[in-house]
Design an enzyme around this catalytic site. Structure first.
Site, PDB file in Angstrom:
ATOM      1  N   THR A 175       0.889  -1.174  -0.101  1.00 26.84           N
ATOM      2  CA  THR A 175       0.133  -0.053  -0.057  1.00 26.84           C
ATOM      3  C   THR A 175       0.908   1.385  -0.060  1.00 26.84           C
ATOM      4  O   THR A 175       2.080   0.993   0.234  1.00 26.84           O
ATOM      5  CB  THR A 175      -0.871   0.124   1.271  1.00 26.84           C
ATOM      6  OG1 THR A 175      -1.837  -0.962   1.166  1.00 26.84           O
ATOM      7  CG2 THR A 175      -1.551   1.449   1.581  1.00 26.84           C
ATOM      8  N   ARG A 230     -13.704  -7.245  -3.335  1.00 27.42           N
ATOM      9  CA  ARG A 230     -13.091  -7.095  -1.952  1.00 27.42           C
ATOM     10  C   ARG A 230     -12.549  -5.672  -1.475  1.00 27.42           C
ATOM     11  O   ARG A 230     -11.864  -5.229  -2.435  1.00 27.42           O
ATOM     12  CB  ARG A 230     -11.894  -8.423  -1.885  1.00 27.42           C
ATOM     13  CG  ARG A 230     -11.299  -8.207  -0.180  1.00 27.42           C
ATOM     14  CD  ARG A 230     -10.240  -7.232  -0.432  1.00 27.42           C
ATOM     15  NE  ARG A 230      -9.406  -7.440   0.906  1.00 27.42           N
ATOM     16  CZ  ARG A 230      -8.311  -6.615   1.453  1.00 27.42           C
ATOM     17  NH1 ARG A 230      -7.888  -5.609   0.522  1.00 27.42           N
ATOM     18  NH2 ARG A 230      -7.789  -6.664   2.610  1.00 27.42           N
ATOM     19  N   GLY A 273     -10.463  -3.334   1.188  1.00 25.15           N
ATOM     20  CA  GLY A 273      -9.611  -3.444   2.320  1.00 25.15           C
ATOM     21  C   GLY A 273     -10.060  -2.134   3.290  1.00 25.15           C
ATOM     22  O   GLY A 273     -10.910  -1.566   3.044  1.00 25.15           O
ATOM     23  N   ASP A 274      -8.796  -2.132   4.072  1.00 21.06           N
ATOM     24  CA  ASP A 274      -9.206  -0.860   5.027  1.00 21.06           C
ATOM     25  C   ASP A 274      -8.524   0.533   4.581  1.00 21.06           C
ATOM     26  O   ASP A 274      -9.097   1.549   5.094  1.00 21.06           O
ATOM     27  CB  ASP A 274      -8.063  -0.965   6.298  1.00 21.06           C
ATOM     28  CG  ASP A 274      -6.680  -1.159   5.677  1.00 21.06           C
ATOM     29  OD1 ASP A 274      -6.335  -2.160   4.806  1.00 21.06           O
ATOM     30  OD2 ASP A 274      -5.807  -0.708   6.488  1.00 21.06           O
ATOM     31  N   THR A 300      -0.821   0.001   6.775  1.00 25.34           N
ATOM     32  CA  THR A 300      -0.604  -0.981   5.691  1.00 25.34           C
ATOM     33  C   THR A 300      -0.707  -2.310   6.497  1.00 25.34           C
ATOM     34  O   THR A 300      -0.052  -2.498   7.689  1.00 25.34           O
ATOM     35  CB  THR A 300       0.624  -0.849   5.211  1.00 25.34           C
ATOM     36  OG1 THR A 300       0.967  -1.898   4.523  1.00 25.34           O
ATOM     37  CG2 THR A 300       1.831  -0.581   6.160  1.00 25.34           C
ATOM     38  N   GLY A 301      -1.179  -3.193   5.796  1.00 30.08           N
ATOM     39  CA  GLY A 301      -1.376  -4.610   6.414  1.00 30.08           C
ATOM     40  C   GLY A 301      -2.647  -5.192   6.178  1.00 30.08           C
ATOM     41  O   GLY A 301      -3.435  -4.733   5.512  1.00 30.08           O
TER      42      GLY A 301
HETATM   43  N1  ASP Z   1      -4.327  -2.754   3.727  1.00 32.96           N
HETATM   44  C1  ASP Z   1      -4.339  -3.203   2.197  1.00 32.96           C
HETATM   45  C2  ASP Z   1      -5.570  -4.066   2.187  1.00 32.96           C
HETATM   46  O1  ASP Z   1      -5.911  -4.803   3.091  1.00 32.96           O
HETATM   47  C3  ASP Z   1      -3.028  -3.858   1.840  1.00 32.96           C
HETATM   48  C4  ASP Z   1      -1.679  -3.474   2.557  1.00 32.96           C
HETATM   49  O2  ASP Z   1      -1.567  -2.514   3.088  1.00 32.96           O
HETATM   50  O3  ASP Z   1      -0.604  -4.156   2.125  1.00 32.96           O
HETATM   51  O4  ASP Z   1      -5.859  -3.943   1.234  1.00 32.96           O
END
Ligand code: ASP
Length: 309
Positions: A176, A204, A206-207, A227-228
């Site tokens: 991200t 889908r 994400g956050d 990020t995660g």
């Molecule tokens: N947070 C991002 C998601 O879940 C992915 C990431 O930050 O690596 O889409």
């Protein structure tokens, strides 16, 4: 003079050092430095934190080295659906797009949604239509696709067949980009943009585009970009949790972030990181993975970039 501050991340899904050539690592670090300068020159000149975070994220969206815009991950059907959001800590105005397929710079679309003042969050075809109507650059899907992401999708599909998805590295899975800033007027802002997860389900979200989960900014508290694995950031409302800890418990951004990344999220065994800047200009960039692309500027204007621990 009031302090100013800027930090950026290019995701906590960083490849092992051996997976890229020295030249590729150098390019990724250069792009981080360019993103920092793009944001810093704005706030240093008295501009807004909001403009600074947008400018920094645009540079990383345009770079092939990070999972956002050009270089974004592919979903299970082999195409891109992009998410982004931005928030102004001064007014709590925010804008977000999810599942965009043709917007060259999703963060610009998030900003345009915010500026429209009507809605906060637009998804899928409507996000693309909104961006087109607002005169933003539109591109074919092929623009986003890089060799590395094609290979990563093939590798992930092979892992599904072999039953080894759990052994996939963070770098194979996700990434991200994000930026947080404090400007001379004491205003905070945050921005985040992503392609999400490799092999993610179609539709889908994400956050990253969810205000309060992957992005949040409130003057007097902090600005945050995460990020995660997004599902856990949504469940814990991580970015808003940061602001709450700082505002109501009086914690520093460093303490609050450590409690969330190394405390609350630790039990899930997921990759996680965030960047945050406090109202006093203090910056923190914790992560629990082998690396996180990141950069920050110290008060003397020196830029710093790093990839691994
Ligand atoms: N947070 C991002 C998601 O879940 C992915 C990431 O930050 O690596 O889409």
């Amino acid at each position: 003079m009031n302090p100013i501050a800027l930090a950026i991340h290019g995701g906590c899904g960083v490849l092992p050092k051996s997976d890229l050539t020295e030249e590729e690592w150098a390019q990724a670090r250069t792009d981080l430095a360019v993103a920092l300068r793009a944001g810093w020159s704005i706030i240093e000149g008295g501009g807004s934190a909001l403009d600074a975070v947008e400018a920094a994220v645009v540079v990383m969206e345009d770079s092939p080295h990070f999972n956002a815009g050009h270089g974004a991950t592919l979903n299970e059907q082999g195409f891109h659906e992009l998410d982004a959001s931005i928030m102004d800590g001064a007014s709590l105005a925010a804008g977000a797009v999810a599942l965009a397929r043709h917007i060259r710079n999703p963060i610009r679309a998030a900003r345009a949604v915010m500026e429209s003042g009507e809605v906060v969050f637009i998804g899928a075809e409507a996000a693309d239509a909104f961006a087109r109507d607002h005169g933003l650059d539109m591109v074919e899907q092929a623009y986003f696709t890089t060799r590395r992401r094609v290979d990563a999708l093939a590798a992930m599909k092979a892992r599904v067949v072999a039953g080894t998805v759990g052994a996939a590295t963070e770098a194979e899975k996700h990434g991200t980009v994000g930026a947080v800033a404090l400007d001379r007027h004491g205003h905070l802002a945050a921005a985040t943009s992503t392609g999400g997860f490799t092999n993610k389900a179609v539709g889908r979200i994400g956050d990253s585009p969810v205000i309060g989960a992957g992005t949040y900014a409130r003057d007097g508290a902090c600005a945050v970009s995460g990020t995660g694995q997004g599902e856990f950031f949504i469940r814990h409302a991580v970015a808003h949790e940061m602001a709450s800890r700082v505002a109501y418990l009086g914690e520093t951004v460093e303490t609050a972030a450590a409690k969330i990344i190394h405390g609350d999220l630790a039990k899930y065994g997921i990759g996680a990181g965030l960047i945050a800047v406090g109202a006093d200009g203090s910056v923190t960039l914790p992560f629990n993975t082998p690396g996180m692309f990141r950069g920050w500027v110290t008060p003397d204007g020196q830029t710093h970039v790093a990839t691994h621990k």
